[in-house]
Design an enzyme around this catalytic site. Structure first.
Site, short mmCIF file in Angstrom:
data_model
loop_
_atom_site.label_atom_id
_atom_site.label_comp_id
_atom_site.label_asym_id
_atom_site.label_seq_id
_atom_site.Cartn_x
_atom_site.Cartn_y
_atom_site.Cartn_z
N CYS A 132 38.86 3.92 -70.68
CA CYS A 132 39.78 5.06 -70.70
C CYS A 132 39.20 6.18 -69.85
O CYS A 132 38.00 6.46 -69.89
CB CYS A 132 40.05 5.49 -72.14
N GLU A 133 40.05 6.76 -69.03
CA GLU A 133 39.55 7.74 -68.05
C GLU A 133 39.22 9.10 -68.68
O GLU A 133 38.61 9.94 -68.04
CB GLU A 133 40.54 7.92 -66.91
N HIS A 134 39.61 9.28 -69.94
CA HIS A 134 39.32 10.57 -70.59
C HIS A 134 37.93 10.62 -71.20
O HIS A 134 37.28 11.65 -71.17
CB HIS A 134 40.37 10.87 -71.67
N HIS A 135 37.51 9.49 -71.78
CA HIS A 135 36.22 9.48 -72.50
C HIS A 135 35.23 8.48 -71.92
O HIS A 135 34.10 8.39 -72.38
CB HIS A 135 36.45 9.16 -73.98
N GLN A 173 46.41 3.35 -70.13
CA GLN A 173 47.14 2.09 -70.34
C GLN A 173 48.49 2.08 -69.61
O GLN A 173 48.91 1.05 -69.08
CB GLN A 173 47.31 1.87 -71.85
N HIS A 201 42.02 1.32 -78.48
CA HIS A 201 41.22 2.28 -77.71
C HIS A 201 40.01 2.73 -78.53
O HIS A 201 40.17 3.32 -79.61
CB HIS A 201 42.08 3.50 -77.33
N CYS A 203 38.13 5.12 -78.04
CA CYS A 203 38.05 6.58 -78.21
C CYS A 203 38.87 7.04 -79.41
O CYS A 203 38.68 8.15 -79.91
CB CYS A 203 38.49 7.29 -76.93
N1 LIG Z 1 48.48 8.26 -72.88
C1 LIG Z 1 47.23 7.81 -72.98
N2 LIG Z 1 46.32 8.55 -73.61
C2 LIG Z 1 45.08 8.05 -73.71
C3 LIG Z 1 44.69 6.82 -73.19
N3 LIG Z 1 43.39 6.63 -73.49
C4 LIG Z 1 42.99 7.72 -74.16
N4 LIG Z 1 44.00 8.59 -74.31
C5 LIG Z 1 44.11 9.91 -74.96
O1 LIG Z 1 43.69 10.92 -74.11
C6 LIG Z 1 43.74 12.11 -74.88
C7 LIG Z 1 42.77 13.14 -74.37
O2 LIG Z 1 43.05 14.27 -75.14
P1 LIG Z 1 42.10 15.57 -75.23
O3 LIG Z 1 42.65 16.48 -76.29
O4 LIG Z 1 41.92 16.14 -73.86
O5 LIG Z 1 40.71 14.95 -75.64
P2 LIG Z 1 39.99 14.96 -77.06
O6 LIG Z 1 39.76 16.36 -77.52
O7 LIG Z 1 38.78 14.10 -76.94
O8 LIG Z 1 41.08 14.29 -77.99
P3 LIG Z 1 40.96 13.43 -79.31
O9 LIG Z 1 40.79 11.99 -78.91
O10 LIG Z 1 42.26 13.64 -80.03
O11 LIG Z 1 39.77 13.93 -80.08
C8 LIG Z 1 43.50 11.64 -76.31
O12 LIG Z 1 44.68 11.91 -77.03
C9 LIG Z 1 43.30 10.13 -76.18
O13 LIG Z 1 43.77 9.41 -77.31
C10 LIG Z 1 45.69 6.05 -72.52
O14 LIG Z 1 45.45 4.95 -72.02
N5 LIG Z 1 46.94 6.59 -72.44
ZN LIG Z 2 39.80 7.90 -74.37
#
Ligand SMILES: Nc1nc2c(ncn2[C@@H]2O[C@H](COP(=O)(O)OP(=O)(O)OP(=O)(O)O)[C@@H](O)[C@H]2O)c(=O)[nH]1
Ligand SMILES: [Zn+2]
Length: 240
Positions: A132-135, A173, A201, A203
């Site tokens: 996942c590109e966020h974490h 995804q 996921h 994360c």
């Molecule tokens: N739409 C989508 N979201 C994703 C995917 N993988 C991870 N995420 C989401 O990316 C979001 C990033 O949100 P942020 O609020 O910036 O990050 P965060 O504070 O770590 O969020 P939490 O996971 O809710 O603790 C989270 O809601 C994750 O669940 C994906 O493949 N698609």
């Molecule tokens: Zn993630």
């Protein structure tokens, strides 16, 4: 005749050199220090070897950064189990993001065959591992792909291969689903294509909201699969 030469991160060379005409084999650990093996000893050399290659400069750079990260997290990178960890992690991350350097169109066009079969072809339950590109944590699950040929079929293994090309990147995804769909649609130009991804996921499991059982489903349909009957037939065949 030099066959191949591989330098590892410490600047050590492994050289494979084979003169088939003379039936002699040279194998060594440095450019200047060959071990000469007679043809009778060739049986000790593996007939097949899958080699991993890494860019030395990039690996060194990532390794140093990982060393800092691990130390910032409070660990001692000089302890036995961690000495090689920065290099291992650098190589693992490059492996997991190798899709940036691969060409999915080339993979598909490499095995397209003219055929008149024009019924649905489904490859289901393709294992998926992505990041996942966020974490930068894994998401993993299954991909189901179907297409209806339009004069050409594609080598079956090429569908999982293009899944890997797009999965081995930092992803979400939804984009992964669309990239697989568009690649097949634009390259094979079938009568229709469908992609469904079901993934968990990490994360959302190991951290954050900590939900262990939620599964995210994404899907995309082009051409004939935009028709409800065709789409339903596909969904029934993949057990949905
Ligand atoms: N739409 C989508 N979201 C994703 C995917 N993988 C991870 N995420 C989401 O990316 C979001 C990033 O949100 P942020 O609020 O910036 O990050 P965060 O504070 O770590 O969020 P939490 O996971 O809710 O603790 C989270 O809601 C994750 O669940 C994906 O493949 N698609
Ligand atoms: Zn993630």
């Amino acid at each position: 005749m030099l066959q191949s030469c591989h330098e590892n991160i410490d600047g050590e060379f492994t050289i494979f050199c084979c003169d088939l005409q003379l039936r002699n084999l040279f194998i060594g650990k440095s450019t200047f220090n060959f071990i000469f093996i007679q043809k009778e000893e060739i049986k000790y050399v593996m007939p097949y070897k899958n080699l991993e290659e890494y860019n030395i400069e990039v690996t060194k750079d990532i390794k140093e950064r990982y060393k800092n990260i691990i130390e910032d997290l409070g660990e001692d990178t000089s302890r036995d189990g961690l000495i090689k960890t920065p290099e291992r992690a650098a190589k693992a991350m490059q492996f997991l993001t190798q899709g940036y350097d691969q060409d999915p169109v080339e993979i598909l066009t490499g095995a397209m065959f003219k055929e008149s079969y024009n019924e649905m072809v489904i490859v289901k339950d393709i294992e998926l591992y992505s990041l996942c590109e966020h974490h930068i944590l894994p998401f993993f699950g299954k991909v189901h792909i179907a297409y209806i040929p339009n004069g050409y079929i594609v080598g079956l293994s090429k569908l999982p291969r293009i899944v890997d090309v797009f999965a081995r990147r930092l992803q979400v995804q939804e984009r992964l689903t669309e990239q697989i769909l568009d690649c097949i649609n634009n390259t094979l130009k079938p009568q229709g294509v469908a992609v469904v991804i079901e993934a968990s996921h990490m994360c959302m499991m190991m951290r954050g909201v900590q939900k262990q059982n939620s599964i995210t489903t994404t899907s995309g349909f082009r051409g004939q699969f935009e028709k409800i009957e065709t789409r339903n037939e596909f969904l029934k065949l993949i057990g949905k």
